[in-house]
Design a protein around this motif. Structure first.
Motif, PDB file in Angstrom:
ATOM      1  N   ASN A 275       7.155  -6.951   2.446  1.00  0.00           N
ATOM      2  CA  ASN A 275       7.601  -6.753   3.824  1.00  0.00           C
ATOM      3  C   ASN A 275       6.437  -6.537   4.791  1.00  0.00           C
ATOM      4  O   ASN A 275       6.452  -5.635   5.637  1.00  0.00           O
ATOM      5  N   GLY A 276       5.407  -7.358   4.658  1.00  0.00           N
ATOM      6  CA  GLY A 276       4.266  -7.258   5.549  1.00  0.00           C
ATOM      7  C   GLY A 276       3.279  -6.178   5.180  1.00  0.00           C
ATOM      8  O   GLY A 276       2.284  -5.985   5.878  1.00  0.00           O
ATOM      9  N   SER A 277       3.510  -5.446   4.091  1.00  0.00           N
ATOM     10  CA  SER A 277       2.614  -4.387   3.642  1.00  0.00           C
ATOM     11  C   SER A 277       2.026  -4.759   2.287  1.00  0.00           C
ATOM     12  O   SER A 277       2.419  -5.752   1.664  1.00  0.00           O
ATOM     13  N   LEU A 278       1.069  -3.957   1.836  1.00  0.00           N
ATOM     14  CA  LEU A 278       0.468  -4.144   0.524  1.00  0.00           C
ATOM     15  C   LEU A 278       0.955  -3.049  -0.411  1.00  0.00           C
ATOM     16  O   LEU A 278       0.862  -1.858  -0.090  1.00  0.00           O
ATOM     17  N   LEU A 279       1.459  -3.436  -1.560  1.00  0.00           N
ATOM     18  CA  LEU A 279       1.860  -2.491  -2.598  1.00  0.00           C
ATOM     19  C   LEU A 279       0.792  -2.509  -3.679  1.00  0.00           C
ATOM     20  O   LEU A 279       0.577  -3.529  -4.337  1.00  0.00           O
ATOM     21  N   LEU A 280       0.099  -1.388  -3.866  1.00  0.00           N
ATOM     22  CA  LEU A 280      -0.963  -1.273  -4.868  1.00  0.00           C
ATOM     23  C   LEU A 280      -0.422  -0.577  -6.105  1.00  0.00           C
ATOM     24  O   LEU A 280       0.123   0.527  -6.014  1.00  0.00           O
ATOM     25  N   SER A 281      -0.586  -1.221  -7.256  1.00  0.00           N
ATOM     26  CA  SER A 281      -0.140  -0.644  -8.525  1.00  0.00           C
ATOM     27  C   SER A 281      -1.281  -0.758  -9.521  1.00  0.00           C
ATOM     28  O   SER A 281      -1.835  -1.839  -9.715  1.00  0.00           O
ATOM     29  N   TYR A 282      -1.630   0.373 -10.165  1.00  0.00           N
ATOM     30  CA  TYR A 282      -2.751   0.354 -11.101  1.00  0.00           C
ATOM     31  C   TYR A 282      -2.734   1.604 -11.958  1.00  0.00           C
ATOM     32  O   TYR A 282      -2.042   2.580 -11.661  1.00  0.00           O
ATOM     33  N   GLY A 283      -3.533   1.553 -13.038  1.00  0.00           N
ATOM     34  CA  GLY A 283      -3.699   2.721 -13.905  1.00  0.00           C
ATOM     35  C   GLY A 283      -3.343   2.420 -15.348  1.00  0.00           C
ATOM     36  O   GLY A 283      -2.366   1.720 -15.624  1.00  0.00           O
ATOM     37  N   LEU A 284      -4.135   2.934 -16.267  1.00  0.00           N
ATOM     38  CA  LEU A 284      -3.872   2.769 -17.694  1.00  0.00           C
ATOM     39  C   LEU A 284      -3.075   3.947 -18.234  1.00  0.00           C
ATOM     40  O   LEU A 284      -2.011   3.765 -18.825  1.00  0.00           O
ATOM     41  N   LEU A 285      -3.574   5.161 -18.047  1.00  0.00           N
ATOM     42  CA  LEU A 285      -2.863   6.360 -18.492  1.00  0.00           C
ATOM     43  C   LEU A 285      -1.999   6.929 -17.379  1.00  0.00           C
ATOM     44  O   LEU A 285      -0.845   7.282 -17.611  1.00  0.00           O
ATOM     45  N   ILE A 291       1.853   2.256  -1.088  1.00  0.00           N
ATOM     46  CA  ILE A 291       2.010   1.203  -0.091  1.00  0.00           C
ATOM     47  C   ILE A 291       0.994   1.390   1.026  1.00  0.00           C
ATOM     48  O   ILE A 291       0.747   2.513   1.470  1.00  0.00           O
ATOM     49  N   VAL A 292       0.405   0.296   1.460  1.00  0.00           N
ATOM     50  CA  VAL A 292      -0.517   0.298   2.601  1.00  0.00           C
ATOM     51  C   VAL A 292       0.107  -0.530   3.717  1.00  0.00           C
ATOM     52  O   VAL A 292       0.300  -1.735   3.569  1.00  0.00           O
ATOM     53  N   LYS A 293       0.427   0.124   4.821  1.00  0.00           N
ATOM     54  CA  LYS A 293       0.967  -0.573   5.974  1.00  0.00           C
ATOM     55  C   LYS A 293      -0.154  -0.902   6.954  1.00  0.00           C
ATOM     56  O   LYS A 293      -0.956  -0.033   7.289  1.00  0.00           O
ATOM     57  N   PRO A 294      -0.225  -2.129   7.441  1.00  0.00           N
ATOM     58  CA  PRO A 294      -1.324  -2.518   8.328  1.00  0.00           C
ATOM     59  C   PRO A 294      -1.454  -1.621   9.556  1.00  0.00           C
ATOM     60  O   PRO A 294      -2.571  -1.285   9.965  1.00  0.00           O
ATOM     61  N   GLU A 295      -0.319  -1.227  10.151  1.00  0.00           N
ATOM     62  CA  GLU A 295      -0.405  -0.419  11.365  1.00  0.00           C
ATOM     63  C   GLU A 295      -0.900   0.996  11.096  1.00  0.00           C
ATOM     64  O   GLU A 295      -1.338   1.699  12.011  1.00  0.00           O
ATOM     65  N   LYS A 296      -0.870   1.438   9.831  1.00  0.00           N
ATOM     66  CA  LYS A 296      -1.334   2.783   9.488  1.00  0.00           C
ATOM     67  C   LYS A 296      -2.816   2.809   9.113  1.00  0.00           C
ATOM     68  O   LYS A 296      -3.412   3.878   9.022  1.00  0.00           O
ATOM     69  N   VAL A 297      -3.400   1.647   8.863  1.00  0.00           N
ATOM     70  CA  VAL A 297      -4.791   1.598   8.415  1.00  0.00           C
ATOM     71  C   VAL A 297      -5.718   2.000   9.562  1.00  0.00           C
ATOM     72  O   VAL A 297      -5.600   1.508  10.681  1.00  0.00           O
TER      73      VAL A 297
END
Length: 504
Positions: A275-285, A291-297
């Motif tokens: 929806n126009g934002s970036l969803l970051l997913s990561y991690g092993l353990l 979520i990163v919204k452009p207007e909040k950066v």
């Protein structure tokens, strides 16, 4: 299935185990000395009392975890548009978060939560130094539904199963915007944190040098005999080989530790367009989902050194609104191992276009002179002053001073060469660093305040400094052309007045 968040809800019942293990590790860290004492005195103390104490301790933690679970509720107030969390065992507390102030909602999962099968949801705003709300144990569906409701500020309706499924489907593989490969993480692991490695190696060399000198000085070498000279020379050669081997070992160990840290923290780093934002997913353990919204950066920083440039990788850091300078590092989101094409795609999504550097503001040569004075002249004066008047023993390390001067001079000169402030109509870009080159980018509409300063002895040279304040931190530029700086400040102040953007 529907989730009616207008009614108070509890966490998943299985989450009692999460609360139990959280409390257990907390008390172990607090009373670790007592536990070590009992382990060392295990054979001397009556085993019955030890087992009874352990049972009482575990039972007390279990009871505390259950009471925390029973007294913890959360719901949405659709009238006041607030998210409310009630908690506490003896001292009850209620946390009220206004929906329009919510900056971030993260879904995380540590190792215990992964084993049990629950998720943690964190609610964060820009007005506090800590997370306003933290729900330790909920199902994935409930976490996603609540996250959607909190971020969209839609509290006048329940989340339907169709809406929830659409949110889950948006995380599927064919919607993936970018994925950082394992090879890229390896490259990041072996090309970062050089300062830590260098500090450990320098400290080790100084320690070995001091011990070796004391050993040879106290040894019974007869300077009148050839074999004594031979033995002394062999001793130095042997110590030199040992130092080289140990330095190599330390470097390899530090490299492996950093490599493991990067892989464990950023394993399977996936970026999804949602929806126009970036969803970051990561991690092993510990799995992270944010979520990163452009207007909040607020600020985007690109970090790169020589080796990373040759390997076509870089580290991208995103700063959103924070409560203060002490929270900037914790609130910063990192995307490691991007290549140049991936960097441009992320910048296009967050800034709508790739920033261009524009007009360059360079620092006055006095900044270089002042940096050399502070980092070389002052330390050397203090070193020799202490050596001559306080602790004469430190003068034995005078042999190190030429290497210190050479190293620091190189760092300062490269730092001065890379220190620039680039300005155009749409972006403000600061470049700095000696080895790791940081490029910080902001848009003028994210500026909250501007501070300019000029010392009286700088007026004739027409140089001064500027600090650009944003909700994500401060960008400072020192000893530039003051007349030129004031012209840009007037332009930015005008843009601040006419801009009506949602930067929070």
């Amino acid at each position: 299935m529907e989730f009616n968040f207008n009614e108070p809800q509890r966490q998943s019942s299985i989450g009692i185990l999460v609360l139990f293990f959280d409390a257990l590790q907390l008390y172990i860290r607090v009373f670790w000395a007592i536990f070590i004492f009992f382990i060392l005195k295990f054979d001397e103390i009556d085993k019955g009392y030890i087992y009874l104490a352990i049972a009482a301790f575990l039972l007390g933690i279990a009871l505390m975890a259950y009471l925390k679970y029973r007294n913890f509720t959360f719901y949405l107030d659709s009238v006041q548009e607030e998210f409310i969390i009630s908690q506490g065992i003896f001292n009850k507390s209620k946390t009220v978060v206004q929906l329009h102030k919510i900056q971030q909602v993260n879904i995380n999962q540590n190792l215990i939560q992964r084993i049990i099968g629950v998720y943690e949801l964190e609610v964060d705003t820009a007005g506090s130094a800590k997370k306003e709300g933290k729900i330790k144990a909920v199902s994935q569906q409930l976490a996603l539904a609540l996250k959607t409701r909190l971020l969209d500020n839609e509290i006048n309706k329940s989340v339907s199963e169709a809406d929830l499924q659409a949110d889950i489907d948006s995380n599927c593989v064919n919607q993936t915007f970018m994925q950082i490969s394992f090879v890229s993480l390896l490259k990041v692991g072996i090309t970062s944190n050089y300062i830590r490695s260098l500090g450990l190696i320098v400290g080790f060399i100084l320690t070995v040098y001091d011990n070796a000198k004391n050993f040879i000085t106290q040894s019974d070498f007869d300077e009148n005999k050839m074999d004594a000279y031979l033995n002394k020379g062999l001793a130095y050669e042997f110590l030199f080989v040992i130092v080289i081997l140990m330095v190599t070992a330390i470097f390899i160990v530090v490299l492996l530790i950093n490599l493991i840290r990067v892989i464990v923290k950023y394993f399977d780093f996936t970026i999804t367009r949602q929806n126009g934002s970036l969803l970051l997913s990561y991690g092993l353990l510990n799995l992270k989902n944010t979520i990163v919204k452009p207007e909040k950066v607020q600020i985007i920083t690109i970090t790169r050194n020589y080796f990373q440039k040759k390997m076509n990788i870089l580290e991208l850091k995103i700063k959103q609104a924070t409560s203060g300078e002490n929270q900037e590092q914790k609130a910063m989101l990192e995307i490691p191992g991007c290549n140049e094409q991936e960097r441009d795609e992320i910048l296009k999504l967050l800034f709508l276009k790739v920033p261009e550097k524009g007009v360059a503001l360079k620092p006055n040569f006095r900044k270089l002179v002042f940096s050399i004075f502070l980092s070389i002249v002052v330390p050397l004066i203090l070193f020799f002053a202490i050596g001559n008047f306080v602790v004469p023993e430190i003068l034995e390390y005078t042999i190190v001073t030429p290497f210190y001067v050479l190293l620091v001079a190189l760092v300062v000169c490269f730092g001065f060469y890379n220190y620039r402030l680039f300005v155009n109509d749409d972006f403000i870009i600061k470049q700095s660093g000696a080895w790791d080159i940081d490029t910080e980018m902001i848009t003028p509409n994210k500026i909250q305040a501007i501070t300019t300063s000029q010392l009286f002895w700088h007026k004739k040279a027409d140089i001064g400094s500027i600090k650009i304040h944003t909700a994500g931190g401060i960008i400072a530029f020192q000893l530039g052309n003051y007349s030129q700086i004031k012209q840009y400040v007037n332009r930015w102040l005008y843009q601040m007045e006419i801009t009506d953007s949602n930067w929070m």
